[in-house]
Design an enzyme around this catalytic site. Structure first.
Site, PDB file in Angstrom:
ATOM      1  N   ASP A   1       8.522 -33.396 -32.604  1.00 37.74           N
ATOM      2  CA  ASP A   1       8.276 -34.321 -33.702  1.00 37.74           C
ATOM      3  C   ASP A   1       8.306 -35.725 -33.130  1.00 37.74           C
ATOM      4  O   ASP A   1       8.882 -35.972 -32.071  1.00 37.74           O
ATOM      5  CB  ASP A   1       9.359 -34.156 -34.775  1.00 37.74           C
ATOM      6  CG  ASP A   1       8.958 -34.789 -36.102  1.00 37.74           C
ATOM      7  OD1 ASP A   1       7.957 -35.529 -36.124  1.00 37.74           O
ATOM      8  OD2 ASP A   1       9.655 -34.548 -37.099  1.00 37.74           O
TER       9      ASP A   1
ATOM     10  N   ASP B   1      12.233 -28.322 -39.449  1.00 44.59           N
ATOM     11  CA  ASP B   1      11.904 -27.770 -38.134  1.00 44.59           C
ATOM     12  C   ASP B   1      12.443 -26.355 -37.933  1.00 44.59           C
ATOM     13  O   ASP B   1      12.105 -25.702 -36.941  1.00 44.59           O
ATOM     14  CB  ASP B   1      12.488 -28.666 -37.025  1.00 44.59           C
ATOM     15  CG  ASP B   1      11.919 -30.069 -37.060  1.00 44.59           C
ATOM     16  OD1 ASP B   1      10.701 -30.203 -37.211  1.00 44.59           O
ATOM     17  OD2 ASP B   1      12.712 -31.031 -36.929  1.00 44.59           O
TER      18      ASP B   1
ATOM     19  N   ASP C   1      15.119 -31.617 -35.304  1.00 41.56           N
ATOM     20  CA  ASP C   1      16.429 -32.079 -35.759  1.00 41.56           C
ATOM     21  C   ASP C   1      16.641 -31.920 -37.259  1.00 41.56           C
ATOM     22  O   ASP C   1      17.734 -32.150 -37.761  1.00 41.56           O
ATOM     23  CB  ASP C   1      16.645 -33.549 -35.374  1.00 41.56           C
ATOM     24  CG  ASP C   1      15.580 -34.459 -35.976  1.00 41.56           C
ATOM     25  OD1 ASP C   1      14.680 -33.956 -36.679  1.00 41.56           O
ATOM     26  OD2 ASP C   1      15.658 -35.681 -35.746  1.00 41.56           O
TER      27      ASP C   1
END
Length: 819
Positions: free
Chosen positions: A316, A557, A553
């Protein structure tokens, strides 16, 4: 009434509605702990010291080695049990390193351990999840993994139960609804009362459902188990057959019992790759320790192997390319019929939603947070799949805050699209604040929302991101950026960070699952990605033959982290993301990733190299045993004669090689790679032995003379295997080979009596029997020299046979196609 019935009755009485304003009292908590109503199970994060000692000590090969050593001692062959020095060293080093790794993991696990926020004695307290008790009032917020079953008492949340059921759709939980341990919160806040703890929670009762995280598939572990299984199956029958044949004089010669035992033991010890599994464990344990020194917690030992094979890294933007800090760069205001100023509206929304994330922190810093809340009729909390939040205020209507494409319908979006695109192309995140007088209807925002402001947010690129991306580019790892933000914004930031082909971007908004799977290999930057689409992208990349690592995180995800070959979570992220990941970066520093990947490659490349040394000996020992059985002869090598191969070719070099740096990308299957490099040496040893056996009568060679030439040629050939493994040479490898080869030459010349050789240059008397042992005749010496000289060229020829066959088949196919 029995004691068990009394306890059940007491448990039933304790299941009452706890006051959600005060929670349990200290006395209530102590009573539940006394009665065992506490959230503890027998599962531990790592093995106990006792289990480490036993698992290293009691293995099939170790027990076999101990039995062979005892057998040799029973016939007085004390010199032959030197091999136990290596076995003992392997066991000791393995135990020490594993215990060190365990202690390190346990310490780091405490830093990353999940916690729970509970209400006790009218105060919020943060406790370890193992300290939760029945009827505790649990405060749940975004990113928290639910650690005990419960009932929602106030507020509402959306939970993802995919880790339990496999279904990834968020489920809204309102007062009275059940919550299950193992699920995690994706949006909202609530207070819940714990209804089951420890072994009584729902997830503990599941028998065939998904676990908290998926263990990585280990080709290394699978290959080692296959080697051990095959050797374990063949070694006892071969050993028994050799012993039986020689004891019953099937080869036409009379053998002393001691000779039979020593020959049989030599064959069996040669076939045992006992140090290989232990050396692998040591190398992995050292890898864990080195990663720990770089603030990386390894939650699954064999994930280190998958790190070595990673060729695609999905990440990301936030917290990796950018440092996670955000600031409001600009606010663009439009017509505002809401009756509430933009600044006031945002501050009240923040106070109402109580979300804590990077975006809300940036907004709070700019607009503040309202001290007085306005009466709220309905709330839609933010979630990664919705990409917006909404609040319906009494008298003011509905306000929505989030991604423009998800908040506004097409007509309303077209009015501000120029401003949105302009800022997105410059690398800024753009949020829209929209308003409607209509209410929220069944968790759905009104369709007539109109923009009253755009909030332009700036991400800060990490200073070390460019160097980190450069490392992956130079080491053959493709980087894919998967983000929920506008793809133009993500592409611009990715370019600045040096990601190759960052201009190839796409928005996944509105695409079907099949369409997402098809484009995974075609683009580098993916924007407006939902949590389920992240998972599909990872699945698609894996199905195309890639080995995928995923960093994350947040709760958005988790599905992708579970699907990836190796999952890496940031410690600063959500608790649920950490729990499902194989690795946790405790300093949440993306620049640690090169060290993590490098360590994985070092471990597997080096284990692969030293495995060649172990299996060369195992394979040629098996082949020599088969020759002895088929020719009805005796096994030509005793345990003491394996000393040089065990120490100089395998023992010392393997420990040095195992700890060397190695950044090469691991390709192919572990066992195939090892056998491809081990077989040539083993075949050459076997060919040399066959030649010596056939020349035995021709040049009047005794058993001892034949054994001398076979062992020296086998050791020299093994040295050539070591030579090939050490290439390309550096200073350390050159010195290592020089020392090992020198010791080998000196041992053969100076200590022939220890190895029961015929001396190469003079006669000597056997210290045990006093018999004269003549030096090796010139004809025998010349034969040995020829075989030694031919070893390395012959290994090269054997190594090239597969490629020669492939070229021949290709040539024939081409000729046939031209007919």
């Amino acid at each position: 009434m029995s004691k068990e019935d009394d306890l059940k009755q007491e448990v039933k009485q304790l299941k009452r509605e706890t006051d959600i304003n005060a929670g349990l009292s200290t006395l209530d908590v102590e009573k539940r702990i006394t009665d065992g109503l506490v959230n503890r199970t027998n599962q531990g994060s790592t093995k106990t010291i006792k289990s480490i000692i036993l698992s290293n000590l009691i293995t099939f090969f170790n027990l076999l080695n101990f039995a062979i050593a005892g057998w040799l001692l029973s016939v007085g062959a004390y010199k032959d049990i030197v091999f136990m020095a290596i076995v003992s060293a392997n066991i000791t080093i393995g135990i020490i390193q594993e215990i060190k790794a365990k202690k390190t993991i346990d310490k780091l696990s405490l830093l990353s351990a999940p916690t729970a926020v509970v209400l006790r004695d009218s105060e919020l307290q943060e406790i370890m999840i193992s300290d939760l008790v029945m009827d505790d009032i649990l405060k749940l917020s975004v990113g928290k993994q639910i650690s005990a079953d419960g009932i929602v008492r106030s507020g509402s949340i959306e939970v993802n139960e995919s880790l339990l059921t496999g279904e990834s759709d968020p489920i809204i939980k309102r007062p009275g609804d059940e919550l299950f341990s193992g699920s995690f919160v994706v949006s909202g806040n609530c207070l819940a009362q714990v209804s089951a703890v420890g072994k009584d929670v729902f997830v503990e009762k599941l028998t065939k459902q998904a676990k908290k995280y998926k263990r990585p598939k280990s080709d290394l572990l699978k290959s080692l188990k296959l080697v051990i299984t095959v050797v374990a199956i063949i070694i006892l029958p071969i050993g028994f057959s050799l012993f039986y044949m020689q004891m019953n004089n099937l080869d036409g010669q009379a053998h002393l019992y001691e000779q039979v035992v020593r020959g049989t033991a030599g064959a069996m010890i040669g076939m045992i790759p006992s140090g290989l599994f232990l050396l692998t464990s040591v190398t992995l344990a050292v890898g864990v320790l080195r990663l720990a020194q770089n603030n990386t917690l390894v939650q699954e030992l064999y994930c280190i192997e998958m790190l070595a094979r990673v060729d695609t890294l999905c990440l990301d933007k936030t917290g990796t390319i950018t440092d996670g800090t955000m600031s409001v760069k600009n606010t663009i205001e439009y017509v505002n019929p809401s009756g509430m100023q933009v600044k006031r509206a945002i501050s009240v929304i923040l106070a109402t939603l109580e979300d804590k994330n990077l975006t809300s922190e940036a907004l709070e810093e700019k607009f503040g947070i309202a001290q007085k809340k306005i009466k709220t009729n309905a709330i839609i909390p933010f979630s990664s799949s919705r990409k917006f939040s909404a609040v319906e205020f009494d008298k003011y209507g509905t306000f929505a805050l989030g991604a423009p494409e998800f908040v506004l319908k097409k007509e309303a979006l077209d009015k501000i699209s120029d401003d949105v695109d302009k800022n997105a192309k410059e690398g800024y995140r753009v949020l829209v604040l929209a308003h409607s007088k209509d209410p929220i209807d069944k968790d759905k925002a009104p369709n007539n929302l109109e923009a009253i402001a755009l909030i332009v947010i700036e991400d800060t690129i990490r200073p070390d991101a460019i160097l980190t991306i450069e490392y992956f580019k130079n080491h053959g790892v493709d980087v894919k950026v998967i983000s929920g933000d506008n793809p133009m914004t993500v592409s611009h930031i990715s370019k600045r960070a040096g990601i190759v082909d960052a201009e190839r971007y796409i928005s996944l908004d509105g695409l079907s699952d099949k369409e997402v799977a098809k484009i995974a290999d075609k683009y580098t930057v993916f924007g407006r990605v939902s949590p389920s689409q992240k998972k599909i992208l990872v699945q698609s990349l894996k199905s195309s033959g890639r080995t995928v690592a995923m960093t994350g995180d947040g709760v958005n995800d988790i599905l992708a982290l579970k699907e990836a070959d190796t999952s890496i979570a940031m410690a600063s992220g959500s608790e649920a993301a950490r729990n499902v990941s194989h690795l946790v970066l405790l300093d949440s520093n993306f620049s640690s990733m090169p060290k993590v990947v490098s360590e994985g490659r070092r471990v597997i490349n080096n284990v692969q190299r030293v495995a060649v040394l172990f299996l060369t000996k195992t394979i040629f020992s098996f082949m020599l045993a088969m020759i002895a059985l088929l020719s009805k002869g005796s096994y030509p090598i005793t345990p003491s004669q394996l000393f040089m191969i065990d120490f100089l070719v395998i023992g010392i070099p393997s420990f040095i090689l195992a700890l060397e740096p190695n950044n090469n990308l691991v390709k192919g299957k572990f066992l195939f790679n090892v056998l491809r490099r081990a077989l040539p040496g083993a075949i050459v040893v076997t060919l040399n032995t066959v030649i010596i056996f056939n020349m035995k009568k021709l040049i009047a060679m005794t058993d001892q003379q034949a054994s001398t030439i076979i062992v020296i040629c086998a050791t020299f050939t093994s040295m050539m295997v070591l030579y090939r493994v050490l290439r390309p040479f550096n200073g350390l490898r050159r010195l290592l080979f020089a020392i090992m080869f020198t010791i080998f030459v000196v041992a053969v010349i100076v200590f022939p009596g220890f190895f029961e050789f015929n001396s190469l240059w003079q006669d000597y008397y056997n210290q045990d029997t006093g018999a004269l042992v003549p030096r090796l005749p010139i004809a025998h010496l010349l034969l040995m020299i020829v075989l030694i000289q031919a070893s390395l060229p012959l290994m090269s020829i054997v190594s090239s046979i597969p490629s020669m066959i492939r070229k021949g088949v290709r040539f024939i196919l081409i000729k046939l196609s031209n007919i």
